[in-house]
Design a protein around this motif. Sequence first.
Motif, PDB file in Angstrom:
ATOM      1  N   UNK A   1       4.743   5.266   8.389  1.00  0.00           N
ATOM      2  CA  UNK A   1       3.850   4.213   7.898  1.00  0.00           C
ATOM      3  C   UNK A   1       4.446   2.836   8.232  1.00  0.00           C
TER       4      UNK A   1
ATOM      5  N   UNK B   1      -6.644   6.396   4.215  1.00  0.00           N
ATOM      6  CA  UNK B   1      -6.547   5.068   3.606  1.00  0.00           C
ATOM      7  C   UNK B   1      -6.310   4.052   4.699  1.00  0.00           C
TER       8      UNK B   1
ATOM      9  N   UNK C   1       0.228  15.347   2.018  1.00  0.00           N
ATOM     10  CA  UNK C   1       0.049  14.059   2.689  1.00  0.00           C
ATOM     11  C   UNK C   1       0.571  14.175   4.105  1.00  0.00           C
ATOM     12  N   UNK C   2      -0.136  13.576   5.026  1.00  0.00           N
ATOM     13  CA  UNK C   2       0.193  13.720   6.442  1.00  0.00           C
ATOM     14  C   UNK C   2       0.218  12.370   7.124  1.00  0.00           C
ATOM     15  N   UNK C   3       1.017  12.271   8.147  1.00  0.00           N
ATOM     16  CA  UNK C   3       0.925  11.145   9.075  1.00  0.00           C
ATOM     17  C   UNK C   3       0.797  11.742  10.463  1.00  0.00           C
ATOM     18  N   UNK C   4      -0.172  11.276  11.196  1.00  0.00           N
ATOM     19  CA  UNK C   4      -0.425  11.857  12.519  1.00  0.00           C
ATOM     20  C   UNK C   4      -0.476  10.765  13.571  1.00  0.00           C
TER      21      UNK C   4
ATOM     22  N   UNK D   1      -3.040   8.161  12.516  1.00  0.00           N
ATOM     23  CA  UNK D   1      -3.365   8.178  11.086  1.00  0.00           C
ATOM     24  C   UNK D   1      -2.071   8.004  10.289  1.00  0.00           C
ATOM     25  N   UNK D   2      -1.880   6.858   9.676  1.00  0.00           N
ATOM     26  CA  UNK D   2      -0.629   6.671   8.927  1.00  0.00           C
ATOM     27  C   UNK D   2      -0.623   7.416   7.605  1.00  0.00           C
ATOM     28  N   UNK D   3      -1.811   7.683   7.072  1.00  0.00           N
ATOM     29  CA  UNK D   3      -1.862   8.349   5.760  1.00  0.00           C
ATOM     30  C   UNK D   3      -3.126   9.179   5.660  1.00  0.00           C
TER      31      UNK D   3
ATOM     32  N   UNK E   1       0.833  -1.212   0.000  1.00  0.00           N
ATOM     33  CA  UNK E   1       0.000   0.000   0.000  1.00  0.00           C
ATOM     34  C   UNK E   1       0.863   1.255   0.000  1.00  0.00           C
TER      35      UNK E   1
ATOM     36  N   UNK F   1      -4.604   0.919   6.441  1.00  0.00           N
ATOM     37  CA  UNK F   1      -3.225   0.440   6.468  1.00  0.00           C
ATOM     38  C   UNK F   1      -3.122  -0.878   5.695  1.00  0.00           C
TER      39      UNK F   1
END
Lengths: 443, 409
Positions: A198, B145, B112-115, B78-80, A181, B147
Motif C-alpha cells: 500500500x 477501497x 485482505x489482498x493486495x494485487x 489493487x492496493x486493498x 487510510x 487509495x
Amino acid sequence: MRSSWSAEAILQTVAAATLEAAWITLAALTLAWFGGGAEIELGIAPFAVAGVIGLVVARRLARWPRERYAFALTGSVIGVAILGAWLIQVVQGGGAAFIEPANATAWLLGLAVYRGSVHGDPDDEAYVAAWMLSRGLVGVTIFWAVAALSGMTGAPEYATAAFTATLVFVAAALLSMGLARLAELEVEATDRAARRRWVGLLLAVTTLLVLIGIPLSVVLDIPTWDMLGTILGPLAPLVVALFVFMARPIFALADWLAELVGPISRQPDGVPIPTPGASLPPLPPPVPSGGDVGDLTWLAWLVLGAVAVVLLLSAFLFQQRVRRDAASGDEVREAEPISLGRLPRLPRLALPGRPSAPTSAVQAYRMALMSLIGRPEARLAGETPREHARRVRGAEIGARIGRLAVDYQLAALAGRRLSSAEERRAIARWRLISDWARRVRRG
Amino acid sequence: MIGAAGGLGLIVLGSLLFSPALIGVGAIVELVWLLRSLWTRYGLRGVSYERRLDRTRATIGEEIGLELVVRNRKLLPLPWLSVDDLVTSGASVVGRDFEPSVLPGFVALRTTWTLGWFERVTRRLRIEADRRGVYDFREAHLQVADLFGREKDVEERPLPLRYRVVPRHVPVTGLDVLSAIPGPALAKGGLFEEPTLFAGVRPYQAGDPRRRIHWKATARLGQPVSRRFDPGHDRELLIALDVQTVSGPFWLMQYEDELSEGLCTAAMSLARSLIADGFACGLAANGYSAVPGRGVFLAPGGAPAQVARIADELAGLSRWPSMPFANLLDRLGRRVPRSTAILALTSRPAREVLPVLRRLQRTGRRVRLAGLGPHGPQGLTDARTMGITAAVVRLAPDWRTARALELVG
C-alpha cells in the motif's frame, strides 16, 4: 523499549506538516504580491518545520488539561512567530537587534504551528486530510484565478513558487490521506505485507503526480530545476549528486561508443582522392583523443530506458513469489497472462444501394415481394400467398413465386422446418426474381 | 465533485485568458479528482475470485485444505481488496478469526489482498474439522477501497461450496454381542435361493448343474434328485439412533454435546464395522437433517459407498430431537421389512423405549438395545428383565480420544 515512531509515522508527520505548509505558502505569496511585490521571504520548508513543531506539541501534550494545553499551544505559536521574525531580519541583513512585530510572514509561521496541531490525533488524520484536500482545491482554484487576473503568473519568481506550492499541496494531501487510510482500513491487522505494498503504491502514485507536474512546469515556462529544488529542499543537491554518480558508468560507456564510432562518422566527405602527379593536399588537423565527440546524452538515456524496460518486463513476467506465514497460510504470487481485452473496432460501413441477401426462405419470399412492388406481379392487399401465386402463375416468374410462396407458407404459417437445401433453393429463387425485376425496371 | 468542477473551471478560465498556468493547475486538480475515485470505479473490473477445497468430507480431528485465488486481469493494481466469505457458523480455520455476518447462522472469513497488475495470488488456508456438521460457504463479498478517497465499492458474488465434518470411527471390540443380532434370514418368497438354507431334494430337472445333484439321495432313491434351497436375503441391520440426550420433553431442544457426539461416533463405528463384516446396514434417527422432514432414514445397504452415506447423514444430523425415540421405533416397525434387525442406540434410560422394543420383538423382528453413557448399565439390566438382548457401549476415555468402541454384553 521499542520506539513508537515508525517510518510510516514519520512520513505521515512530514506529509501532514507539508500539506499545511503548502497552502500557507500560497497565502504568503498572495500577501507578498498584494503588499507591493516584495521579495518572497519564506518557502515551504520553514512553514513545514513550524507545522511539525505544532504537530509534535499537540501529540505530546494531548493528555494535558484543556487550559494548560491551550496555553502551551498559544505559547508555541507566538514563540515560533517571534523566532521567525527574528530569523527573517537576520537573513535580510536587518540585524538581530530589532524584531518587526508586524511581519505578516512571521505570523504565518505561527499559523503553521497552529495548523500542525490540528493533525495531532492520528485517528482523525484521514478526515482532516480529506477535508483539507476538498476545501484546499477550491482555495487553490481561487488563488490561481486571482493570480491570473492580477498578473502574478507573469512574474517568474512568484509563478514558480506558487506552482511548486500547488504541486506539493496536492501530493502531500494525497500522501497524507493514503497513509491515514492505511490505519483506517486496518490493513496491518490482517496482512502485514499488504501494508508495505500500500505504502509503495502510494509513493509511486504521488511521485507520478510530481512527475506529471514537471512537463507542466515546462509549459508554464517555470525553471524545472528551481521547482525540483524547492520540492526536494535540502535534499536536492544530494539527489542530483546521486544521479550523476549512478549515471557515470553509462556516460563512460557512451564516451567509449563515441570513440569507437567517431573516426568513421568524422571521415571528411570532401577529401579529394590524390591523382598521380598532383601535389598532396594538406592533411586535416589531428583530432585530439578524448576531445569533443558530440552530444551523446540521448544514447545514455536510450540505454537507461532499455535497461529499465527490460528490468520491468523481467520482473513482471517471471514473478512468482511464495510467502509463508503461520497466520495467513501459504501465499503464492504469479503473473497472469496479459490480455487487454477487445480493442475498439471501427464501425462497419455498409455500401449504399446494395441490399442485403436473405438468409431464409421466409426472408427470401418477403424480399421477393418487395422487389416486385410497383409491378403487376406484386401481391395485392388482402391477397393470400396462395391467391397471389395463382394470379401470377402465367407470368415469367410465376412458377418461381409459386414455389417461394409454398416455402413461405410451410415455414412461416405451418411452422415446419425447411431443410438447408430448401432454404438454399428459396434464396436462389429470390435472386432470380429480384434480377428479373431489376432487368424489367431498367427496360 | 467540487474539485472536478473547480478544475474544469480553471481550464475554461485559462483558455479564455490564454493562461497556460491556469490550464495546468486545472489539469492537476482534475487528475486528483480522477485519482480519488479510480479504484471504486474500476477496481473490481477484471477481478475474479475462486474458492476451492481439496476434499469435501473430513473426519473430526482432520484438516481440509482451502485454496483462495484472486486474479487481477487489468493494468490497475489493487492496493486493498477485502473479501468476506460467508461460512456456516461453527467452522474453524487455522490461525483465523471470524467476523460477524449479517446473515443469521453464518460468520464471515475476512481476507485482505493486495494485487499488482495482471497478477494472481493464491492463498492456502487450513480448515479444522473439529465439530461435526455440514458447512456451507455462501456468497463472497468483494470490497475495494480507494487509495485516497473514503469510498468503497462492494460486489457480491455467489460461490456455493460445501464440506462435511463426519464423526470419528474407531474399531469395535466385543462384536460377539453384535454377531448374535442379525443372521441369514428366511424370506417368505423370492427369486434368489440362499445356498446356506438347505430345504430338501426334488426330482432332477434337465439343466440342473451337476453340482446341484444330491448324490447320496440319488443312490438311495435310485433316481436322480437335486438339492432344493429356500429363498434368502442379505443380513440387514438398521441402527436406530436416539438423538435425545437429555430426559424430558423432546421439544425442549436441549442436548448434551458430549453424549450427542459420543452417540454419533458409536453409530459410525458400528456401521462401518458391520458393513466391513458383510452386513447391510442402514440408519434411522429422530433428529433433523439438511433434508426437510422429522427424521433421518437411510435404507440398509452393504456397498462400500454406504459408509460414506451414513457418515454424511450423521454429519448433518441435528443435536436435538425431532420426535420421541419411541415414535421413531414404532414407525420403523411399520416401515422396514420384518427380516431387518433393529439396533436401538440410546444414551437415556431405556425404560421409555423397552415396551416398544418388546412389541417389535413379539412380531418376530430381531431387536437389540445398546446403551451409551451413565444410563447404559441400568438399561442393560432393564432390557434383560424384559427379555431383550442388550449391550453397553463404551468409548473410553471419551469420544474424541477413544481408540476403540467396546461392547459389553
